[in-house]
Design an enzyme around this catalytic site. Structure first.
Site, PDB file in Angstrom:
ATOM      1  N   LYS A  70      44.028  30.824  34.909  1.00 23.99           N
ATOM      2  CA  LYS A  70      43.797  32.094  35.599  1.00 23.99           C
ATOM      3  C   LYS A  70      43.577  33.268  34.640  1.00 23.99           C
ATOM      4  O   LYS A  70      42.879  34.224  34.990  1.00 23.99           O
ATOM      5  CB  LYS A  70      44.953  32.403  36.546  1.00 23.99           C
ATOM      6  CG  LYS A  70      45.042  31.455  37.733  1.00 23.99           C
ATOM      7  CD  LYS A  70      46.142  31.861  38.677  1.00 23.99           C
ATOM      8  CE  LYS A  70      46.198  30.937  39.887  1.00 23.99           C
ATOM      9  NZ  LYS A  70      47.185  31.376  40.889  1.00 23.99           N
ATOM     10  N   GLY A 132      49.986  33.933  35.797  1.00 18.49           N
ATOM     11  CA  GLY A 132      48.961  34.527  36.636  1.00 18.49           C
ATOM     12  C   GLY A 132      49.397  34.744  38.068  1.00 18.49           C
ATOM     13  O   GLY A 132      49.126  35.797  38.657  1.00 18.49           O
TER      14      GLY A 132
END
Length: 272
Positions: A70, A132
């Site tokens: 991410k 993330g």
């Protein structure tokens, strides 16, 4: 489905260290139900740079991005939507004629869930995690008025950075008076190294009022089971998964599916 695939069929995909079936089932069910000429396939990779180049080079319309990619995809794409830029994490890439734009639909899902469950903005919360997903959840909470939070991630440096960025506290454990516990780590995830572990001690769970676990598979994680046993309100990760999946579908296709179609796709996607 394979009978209708042709040279004009648009491909969407996902990148994850441990690909699951949810996205493939959910998106393909909606594509078929709404008569859209798209197909979705899950992938993993050890070459994230090569994978993102492939999205651009092959004209892949959209890509869901899961752990641990991410943050790694950010320098590889062209533009960030505010939902991703403010967090520093991308969970969706949309390819428009070779221009790759990153979004974060986890952020949008968290906001919707707080509204659905009528969680007051003055709620005192503690979140474990600093990756993330943790950034998406914590940022969504703070941006929408849930300012009384504490980051309790194991990594002191990362939790301090996240807390400082959001203007909230960080600590080794949930503080006295914490009303909502949020797990934004892989602890409790099926197939993981800590599938049977709890991200918070039982005494913290017992002292809370609401427990929110973003782990979606299984929906009944050890944390959720413990919270239910103690009579707590729970918010489960499968709800996050469905809401963010719907937002991804809209980004890929420009089509807004109805609740009936989304509910049917979720039942298919979450089936064993």
């Amino acid at each position: 489905m394979t009978a209708r695939i042709n040279r004009n069929t648009r491909l969407c995909m996902s990148l994850s260290a441990r690909p699951g079936n949810f996205g493939t089932r959910f998106q393909n069910h909606l594509f078929e139900a709404l008569g859209l000429d798209y197909v979705y396939k899950a992938f993993t990779t050890t070459d994230i740079e090569g994978a993102v180049r492939g999205i651009r080079a092959l004209g892949i319309r959209g890509c869901a991005v899961s752990m641990p990619f991410k943050e790694a995809v950010i320098p590889l794409i062209d533009e960030l939507d505010p939902s991703a830029a403010s967090i520093g994490a991308v969970n969706t890439i949309v390819n428009t004629d070779g221009h790759l734009k990153g979004y974060n639909t986890d952020y949008l899902a968290v906001v919707q869930l707080m509204q659905r469950h009528a969680v007051p903005t003055e709620t005192r919360w503690a979140l474990t995690g600093a990756g993330g997903m943790a950034k998406a959840v914590a940022s969504a909470l703070v941006d929408y008025g849930y300012a009384n939070g504490t980051i309790v991630a194991r990594n002191v440096g990362k939790r301090r950075d996240l807390a400082d960025k959001l203007g909230i506290a960080h600590a080794d454990e949930a503080r006295e008076g914490t009303q909502m516990l949020v797990n934004a780590t892989p602890i409790g995830m099926a197939g993981g190294t800590e599938a049977d572990a709890l991200p918070f001690p039982l005494q913290s769970i017992a002292a809370s009022e609401i427990v929110f676990d973003v782990v979606a598979i299984p929906p009944e994680t050890p944390l959720i089971r413990a919270a239910r046993d103690l009579g707590k309100r729970v918010i489960t990760g499968d709800a996050v998964l469905v809401l963010q999946g719907r937002e991804q579908f809209v980004l890929y296709t420009g089509v807004q599916p109805g609740e009936v179609e989304v509910d049917a796709a979720a039942r298919v996607a979450l089936a064993p």
